[in-house]
Write an enzyme that holds these catalytic residues in place. Structure first.
Site: not given
Ligand code: NAP
Length: 318
Positions: A66, A143, A156, A160
């Site tokens: 975490d 992002s 957010y 970022k």
């Molecule tokens: N999806 C998009 O459109 C997008 C676009 C630009 C950037 N991003 C970035 O991509 C990254 C991954 O996001 P994703 O899109 O793959 O979404 P996601 O599927 O929701 O993945 C986010 C991950 O971060 C984990 N997390 C949250 N809080 C945490 C903590 N305290 N310690 C460790 N892990 C934690 C979540 O775990 P839990 O499931 O346990 O909460 C999940 O595994 C993020 O940094 C996000 O800002 C996403």
């Protein structure tokens, strides 16, 4: 030959899960992946996918981590049997959507804590050893929201943007240690992320004024269109991580989608910010171009957004 040891945060779903699989199943068999999860009870989908991808035995290991908990970070580091991490991937993150006045202090703190403080904590845990060994790669899921402000994503974006400053500062410092920092800048990606930011939003919106609620509805319509037309699958994004990982001289920024670039250029071309604000308002809220030189400048920026390379919708939520 020693395998490259990779530790990734946030592997329960989305980009982190896909990247862990992609590396563990790589035909070169050259990676040992520590896929870390905040809550190990959520590791089922990762192992199911690992089976389906044919990840060889010993290529993938899960650890509880975490990013908000220093003890959990230290415990995960101690369980890396190779005694070193060659590639650290800071991917864990969470979003926060809505008018700023409806966010609870707890929600604001939590986003900054996971996205920014959590990453600092990871760096503090893993960087000293990379410095000692004079070798290492740090990959960060960046992002579009770290490169430009997006309405209803202010906190957010703040988190970022902070990561951009953090990584850029380290990128200047670390080359003499043989360490490279790369941000993989993502536009919209089809993951669980969006669903999570909707939690509790409807109830919170009730306390906002009518005009803000109306603007939020416009934003949501715009976002849904952007997502329909431009969202990428995490598999596509992980290939960009691979490119950064394999680059002999990695760049600070890689763009998962070229569609982000016209807006990035527009921001840089007009440091006053006027062109960007006008172009984004027009894209999201349908503003008419202003009269006079300022309007013309913004119009020029918006024109760029309409070119074939940038025919994509000009704004994404993150
Ligand atoms: N999806 C998009 O459109 C997008 C676009 C630009 C950037 N991003 C970035 O991509 C990254 C991954 O996001 P994703 O899109 O793959 O979404 P996601 O599927 O929701 O993945 C986010 C991950 O971060 C984990 N997390 C949250 N809080 C945490 C903590 N305290 N310690 C460790 N892990 C934690 C979540 O775990 P839990 O499931 O346990 O909460 C999940 O595994 C993020 O940094 C996000 O800002 C996403």
């Amino acid at each position: 030959m020693d395998r490259t040891v990779v530790l990734i945060t946030g592997c329960s779903s989305g980009i982190g899960l896909q990247l862990a699989l992609r590396l563990a199943a790589d035909p070169s068999r050259s990676f040992k992946v520590y896929a870390t999860l905040r809550d190990l009870s959520t590791q089922g989908p990762l192992w199911e996918a690992a089976g389906a991808h044919g990840c060889p035995p010993g290529s993938l290991k899960t650890l509880q981590l975490d990013v908000q908990d220093a003890d959990s970070v230290a415990a995960a580091r101690a369980r890396v049997t190779e005694g070193r991490v060659d590639v650290l991937v800071c991917n864990a993150g969470r979003g926060l959507l809505g008018p700023i006045e409806v966010h609870s202090a707890e929600a604001v703190g939590s986003v900054l804590d996971v996205n920014l403080v959590g990453m600092v904590q990871m760096l503090q845990a893993f960087l000293p050893d990379m410095k000692r060994r004079r070798s290492g790669r740090i990959l960060v899921t960046g992002s579009m929201g770290g490169l430009m402000g997006l309405p209803f994503n202010a906190v957010y974006c703040a988190s970022k943007f902070a990561i951009e400053g953090l990584c850029e500062s380290l990128a200047v410092l670390l080359p003499p240690f043989g360490i490279h920092v790369s941000l993989i800048e993502c536009g919209p990606v089809r993951t669980a992320f969006q669903g999570k930011v909707q939690d509790g939003l409807d109830a919170a919106l009730g306390s906002a004024d009518a005009q803000t609620r109306d603007l939020f509805s416009q934003y949501q319509r715009h976002f849904e269109q952007v997502f329909r037309e431009a969202a990428q699958d995490p598999e596509e994004v992980t290939e960009v991580f691979l490119a950064a990982l394999r680059a002999p001289k990695p760049a600070l920024r890689y763009f998962a989608s070229e569609r982000i670039l016209p807006l990035v250029r527009l921001r840089l071309a007009d440091p006053s910010g006027c062109s960007y604000v006008a172009a984004m308002r027009r894209a999201v809220f349908g503003d008419k171009p202003a009269e006079g030189p300022e309007g013309a400048q913004a119009e020029a920026g918006a024109g760029e957004l309409g070119r074939p390379e940038s025919s994509a919708p000009p704004a994404a939520p993150k």
